[in-house]
Design an enzyme around this catalytic site. Structure first.
Site, PDB file in Angstrom:
ATOM      1  N   ASP A  96       0.868  -1.181   0.000  1.00 42.40           N
ATOM      2  CA  ASP A  96       0.000   0.000   0.000  1.00 42.40           C
ATOM      3  C   ASP A  96       0.900   1.225   0.000  1.00 42.40           C
ATOM      4  O   ASP A  96       2.111   1.120   0.235  1.00 42.40           O
ATOM      5  CB  ASP A  96      -0.882  -0.025   1.268  1.00 42.40           C
ATOM      6  N   SER A  97       0.295   2.381  -0.208  1.00 41.21           N
ATOM      7  CA  SER A  97       1.046   3.634  -0.121  1.00 41.21           C
ATOM      8  C   SER A  97       1.529   3.888   1.315  1.00 41.21           C
ATOM      9  O   SER A  97       2.496   4.608   1.520  1.00 41.21           O
ATOM     10  CB  SER A  97       0.149   4.789  -0.547  1.00 41.21           C
ATOM     11  N   CYS A 148      -4.322  -1.216  -2.116  1.00 41.03           N
ATOM     12  CA  CYS A 148      -4.494   0.230  -2.228  1.00 41.03           C
ATOM     13  C   CYS A 148      -5.327   0.470  -3.486  1.00 41.03           C
ATOM     14  O   CYS A 148      -4.973  -0.024  -4.567  1.00 41.03           O
ATOM     15  CB  CYS A 148      -3.110   0.871  -2.367  1.00 41.03           C
ATOM     16  N   GLU A 203      -6.657   9.296   9.260  1.00 42.23           N
ATOM     17  CA  GLU A 203      -5.310   9.126   9.833  1.00 42.23           C
ATOM     18  C   GLU A 203      -5.133   9.965  11.095  1.00 42.23           C
ATOM     19  O   GLU A 203      -4.395   9.587  12.000  1.00 42.23           O
ATOM     20  CB  GLU A 203      -4.242   9.513   8.812  1.00 42.23           C
ATOM     21  N   CYS A 257     -11.383   3.041  -1.019  1.00 41.69           N
ATOM     22  CA  CYS A 257     -10.129   3.482  -0.400  1.00 41.69           C
ATOM     23  C   CYS A 257      -9.968   2.647   0.864  1.00 41.69           C
ATOM     24  O   CYS A 257     -10.940   2.447   1.603  1.00 41.69           O
ATOM     25  CB  CYS A 257     -10.201   4.971  -0.048  1.00 41.69           C
ATOM     26  N   HIS A 259      -8.700   3.172   3.668  1.00 39.62           N
ATOM     27  CA  HIS A 259      -8.964   3.842   4.951  1.00 39.62           C
ATOM     28  C   HIS A 259     -10.444   3.813   5.339  1.00 39.62           C
ATOM     29  O   HIS A 259     -10.782   3.846   6.518  1.00 39.62           O
ATOM     30  CB  HIS A 259      -8.582   5.326   4.866  1.00 39.62           C
TER      31      HIS A 259
HETATM   32  N1  DGL Z   1      -4.436   3.566   0.381  1.00 39.76           N
HETATM   33  C1  DGL Z   1      -4.922   4.565  -0.528  1.00 39.76           C
HETATM   34  C2  DGL Z   1      -6.131   4.034  -1.315  1.00 39.76           C
HETATM   35  O1  DGL Z   1      -6.704   3.013  -0.998  1.00 39.76           O
HETATM   36  C3  DGL Z   1      -5.316   5.864   0.161  1.00 39.76           C
HETATM   37  C4  DGL Z   1      -4.175   6.712   0.658  1.00 39.76           C
HETATM   38  C5  DGL Z   1      -3.354   7.386  -0.441  1.00 39.76           C
HETATM   39  O2  DGL Z   1      -3.813   8.334  -1.086  1.00 39.76           O
HETATM   40  O3  DGL Z   1      -2.212   6.958  -0.585  1.00 39.76           O
HETATM   41  O4  DGL Z   1      -6.518   4.645  -2.275  1.00 39.76           O
END
Ligand code: DGL
Length: 271
Positions: free
Chosen positions: A11-12, A74, A154, A186, A188
């Site tokens: 993931d990012s 992600c 976050e 997403c 999150h």
């Molecule tokens: N994990 C990213 C997603 O699911 C969200 C956070 C980001 O922008 O890196 O899109």
């Protein structure tokens, strides 16, 4: 034996831990190597080219660690780089993204009108809209970028008055009137699913965590890659840039605090 090899999840940052947690709960015999690219967080505002480059490098890194499968945990990276990763690594491994499981879930529910929320890149890529249109042409699809939500989560603004105002601003939008399902595109957003549900009674809210874990289980089973032996190895949670704040925030996404290891794969040279 390839069944006993780890699953690579990236993931990012640490939002993908919602997916890692669901994978570990569903597949307790599997070992996980998680990589969060905190050097480049957030991906949601980056260009497609940059994310392709990051995703290629991270996938190579996880395969070099012996991973038998790669999960792009992600939505942004799935939307930008899934095709590229398949083109490069199809012969070496199986690659699972988070878009296909959500699309499949929306179609299974026979929704007439579906809403999608995610980062700017995810929504503007049109990947969800195109896939739904191809697989269910009669389905009405409406999508809105909601870039405030990931940083808000976050920072721990969950289930409070601030997040309520932000969510209402986004979700009580005429474009969403009459939808029967909302896709949380997403990683999150799984954390604010109950709050979204309260604001949208009667709408089915679908997130990426368990849908992806279930999809991965099927893929591993089809490729005879499910581990049937007791799990001996520890999971690893690696980030490209360590800060104590990242480690503290893992508790939010993983339900338990996670020990993060740092491996900055982007650093050419150690000083
Ligand atoms: N994990 C990213 C997603 O699911 C969200 C956070 C980001 O922008 O890196 O899109």
């Amino acid at each position: 034996m390839s069944q006993t090899k780890p699953i690579g999840i990236f993931d990012s940052g640490i939002g993908g831990l919602t997916v890692a947690n669901a994978v570990i709960s569903r597949l307790p015999k599997e070992q996980i190597i998680y990589f969060g690219d905190t050097v480049h967080l957030p991906y949601g505002d980056k260009s497609k080219d940059s994310i392709n480059y990051y995703a290629l490098r991270i996938t190579r890194y996880l395969l070099d660690k012996g991973c038998k499968a790669i999960v792009i945990a992600c939505n942004t990276a799935s939307a930008a780089a899934y095709r590229t990763l398949v083109d490069f690594f199809d012969r070496e491994t199986i690659i699972v993204n988070v878009v296909d499981p959500l699309v499949e879930a929306a179609i299974k529910r026979n929704a007439r009108k579906v809403g999608i929320i995610g980062t700017k890149l995810t929504i503007e890529s049109g990947v969800y809209q195109q896939q739904l249109h191809t697989l269910a042409p009669e389905m009405e699809v409406t999508a809105l970028p909601t870039p405030l939500l990931a940083p808000m989560i976050e920072e721990g603004f969950i289930n409070n008055s601030v997040s309520n105002v932000v969510l209402k601003e986004y979700l009580h939008h005429a474009m969403f009137d009459g939808m029967d399902a909302l896709l949380l595109a997403c990683t999150h957003y799984a954390l604010i699913k109950p709050q979204i549900q309260d604001l949208l009674p009667g709408v089915e809210i679908i997130d990426t965590a368990d849908t992806t874990a279930r999809y991965l289980q099927r893929q591993l089973s089809e490729h005879q890659l499910l581990n049937t032996f007791p799990q001996q190895e520890e999971h690893h949670f690696i980030v490209s840039d360590f800060t104590p704040t990242f480690e503290e925030t893992t508790a939010l996404f993983f339900k338990d605090a996670v020990h993060l290891e740092e491996d900055n794969i982007w650093r050419q040279q150690k000083w």
